[in-house]
Write a protein that holds these residues in place. Structure first.
Motif, short mmCIF file in Angstrom:
data_model
loop_
_atom_site.label_atom_id
_atom_site.label_comp_id
_atom_site.label_asym_id
_atom_site.label_seq_id
_atom_site.Cartn_x
_atom_site.Cartn_y
_atom_site.Cartn_z
N ILE A 1 0.87 -1.17 0.00
CA ILE A 1 0.00 0.00 0.00
C ILE A 1 0.91 1.23 0.00
O ILE A 1 1.81 1.34 0.83
N LYS A 2 0.69 2.11 -0.96
CA LYS A 2 1.52 3.31 -1.03
C LYS A 2 0.75 4.42 -1.72
O LYS A 2 -0.31 4.20 -2.29
N GLU A 3 1.31 5.62 -1.66
CA GLU A 3 0.70 6.74 -2.36
C GLU A 3 0.91 6.58 -3.86
O GLU A 3 1.93 6.07 -4.30
N LEU A 4 -0.07 7.04 -4.61
CA LEU A 4 0.04 7.02 -6.07
C LEU A 4 1.23 7.88 -6.49
O LEU A 4 1.46 8.94 -5.92
N SER A 5 1.98 7.40 -7.46
CA SER A 5 3.10 8.15 -8.01
C SER A 5 2.94 8.22 -9.52
O SER A 5 2.19 7.45 -10.12
N GLU A 6 3.66 9.13 -10.13
CA GLU A 6 3.56 9.32 -11.58
C GLU A 6 3.90 8.03 -12.32
O GLU A 6 3.27 7.71 -13.33
N ASP B 1 -13.84 7.58 -4.73
CA ASP B 1 -13.30 6.85 -5.89
C ASP B 1 -12.62 5.54 -5.50
O ASP B 1 -11.50 5.25 -5.92
N VAL B 2 -13.29 4.75 -4.68
CA VAL B 2 -12.76 3.43 -4.33
C VAL B 2 -12.94 2.54 -5.55
O VAL B 2 -14.04 2.37 -6.05
N VAL B 3 -11.85 2.01 -6.05
CA VAL B 3 -11.90 1.19 -7.26
C VAL B 3 -11.01 -0.04 -7.09
O VAL B 3 -9.95 0.03 -6.48
N VAL B 4 -11.50 -1.16 -7.60
CA VAL B 4 -10.81 -2.44 -7.49
C VAL B 4 -10.67 -3.06 -8.88
O VAL B 4 -11.62 -3.06 -9.66
N TRP C 1 -8.97 -4.89 1.38
CA TRP C 1 -9.74 -3.72 1.79
C TRP C 1 -9.54 -3.45 3.26
O TRP C 1 -9.37 -2.32 3.68
N LYS C 2 -9.51 -4.49 4.08
CA LYS C 2 -9.27 -4.32 5.51
C LYS C 2 -7.89 -3.70 5.73
O LYS C 2 -7.72 -2.79 6.56
N ALA C 3 -6.91 -4.14 4.99
CA ALA C 3 -5.56 -3.56 5.09
C ALA C 3 -5.58 -2.09 4.67
O ALA C 3 -4.91 -1.25 5.30
N MET C 4 -6.34 -1.74 3.64
CA MET C 4 -6.46 -0.34 3.21
C MET C 4 -7.12 0.49 4.30
O MET C 4 -6.67 1.60 4.60
N VAL C 5 -8.21 -0.02 4.88
CA VAL C 5 -8.90 0.71 5.95
C VAL C 5 -7.95 0.94 7.12
O VAL C 5 -7.89 2.04 7.68
N ASP C 6 -7.18 -0.07 7.49
CA ASP C 6 -6.22 0.08 8.59
C ASP C 6 -5.17 1.14 8.25
O ASP C 6 -4.81 1.96 9.10
N TYR D 1 -18.21 -2.63 6.15
CA TYR D 1 -17.72 -1.38 6.71
C TYR D 1 -17.97 -1.32 8.21
O TYR D 1 -17.14 -0.81 8.97
N GLU D 2 -19.10 -1.85 8.65
CA GLU D 2 -19.38 -1.87 10.09
C GLU D 2 -18.35 -2.72 10.83
O GLU D 2 -17.91 -2.36 11.92
N LYS D 3 -17.91 -3.83 10.22
CA LYS D 3 -16.86 -4.66 10.84
C LYS D 3 -15.55 -3.90 10.96
O LYS D 3 -14.73 -4.21 11.81
N CYS D 4 -15.36 -2.90 10.11
CA CYS D 4 -14.13 -2.08 10.14
C CYS D 4 -14.28 -0.89 11.08
O CYS D 4 -13.39 -0.06 11.17
N GLY D 5 -15.44 -0.78 11.76
CA GLY D 5 -15.63 0.30 12.73
C GLY D 5 -16.47 1.46 12.24
O GLY D 5 -16.75 2.39 13.00
N TYR D 6 -16.88 1.45 10.99
CA TYR D 6 -17.71 2.53 10.46
C TYR D 6 -19.15 2.37 10.95
O TYR D 6 -19.62 1.25 11.15
N LYS D 7 -19.84 3.50 11.11
CA LYS D 7 -21.23 3.50 11.54
C LYS D 7 -22.05 4.36 10.58
O LYS D 7 -21.56 5.36 10.07
N ILE D 8 -23.29 3.93 10.35
CA ILE D 8 -24.18 4.73 9.53
C ILE D 8 -24.35 6.08 10.23
O ILE D 8 -24.62 6.14 11.42
N ASN D 9 -24.17 7.17 9.49
CA ASN D 9 -24.19 8.49 10.09
C ASN D 9 -25.43 9.28 9.72
O ASN D 9 -26.15 9.75 10.58
N SER D 10 -25.69 9.48 8.46
CA SER D 10 -26.84 10.27 8.04
C SER D 10 -27.08 10.03 6.56
O SER D 10 -26.31 9.34 5.90
#
Length: 144
Positions: free
Chosen positions: A5-10, A83-86, A96-101, A127-136
């Protein structure tokens, strides 16, 4: 499977990146035009694009993070995941779990208080398993 996992580069903006991104939407710009836009985005400290690459530098996941400095909440920063894309054939939940972490770690390092995510409702349980909660609720107006 080796991945990083890293930042996008040119150097990662190539046909492989375009193929992965086409699973979300078709990019109707050239690689050179995309690199120019990326160069502008790199100078903006309020956006980061993370990618997951295989050991042969093939981009298999990409996600953009936009940082919002809240005005009324003074020092609060909120991140918006966009823009989550796979890449087809690489829909492994453990990546995805590694990305969320990784996103959570970076957010904590940058003093972010909230991470917001727009998502397809079929992924709510994950997403809920990763700690996210429905907000609004949210709405959008597309201006062309």
């Amino acid at each position: 499977m080796n991945y990083e996992i890293k930042e996008l580069s040119e150097e990662l903006i190539n046909e492989s990146f375009f193929e992965t991104c086409s699973n979300l939407r078709n990019i109707d710009k050239s690689i050179d035009d995309t690199k120019k836009l990326f160069s502008k985005m790199k100078n903006d400290s309020n956006s980061i694009t993370l990618v997951v690459v295989e050991n042969n530098n093939i981009v298999i996941w990409s996600i953009s993070l936009l940082i919002e400095q809240k005005f009324l909440m003074w020092h609060a920063k909120w991140w918006h995941l966009e823009d989550v894309v796979v890449r087809k054939g690489h829909e492994w939940k453990w990546i995805w779990k590694a990305m969320v972490d990784e996103i959570t770690k970076i957010a904590k390092d940058k003093w972010c208080e909230v991470i917001m995510l727009s998502f397809n409702s079929k992924y709510i349980k994950f997403y809920e398993k990763c700690g996210y909660k429905i907000n609004s609720n949210s709405m959008k107006l597309v201006i062309k």
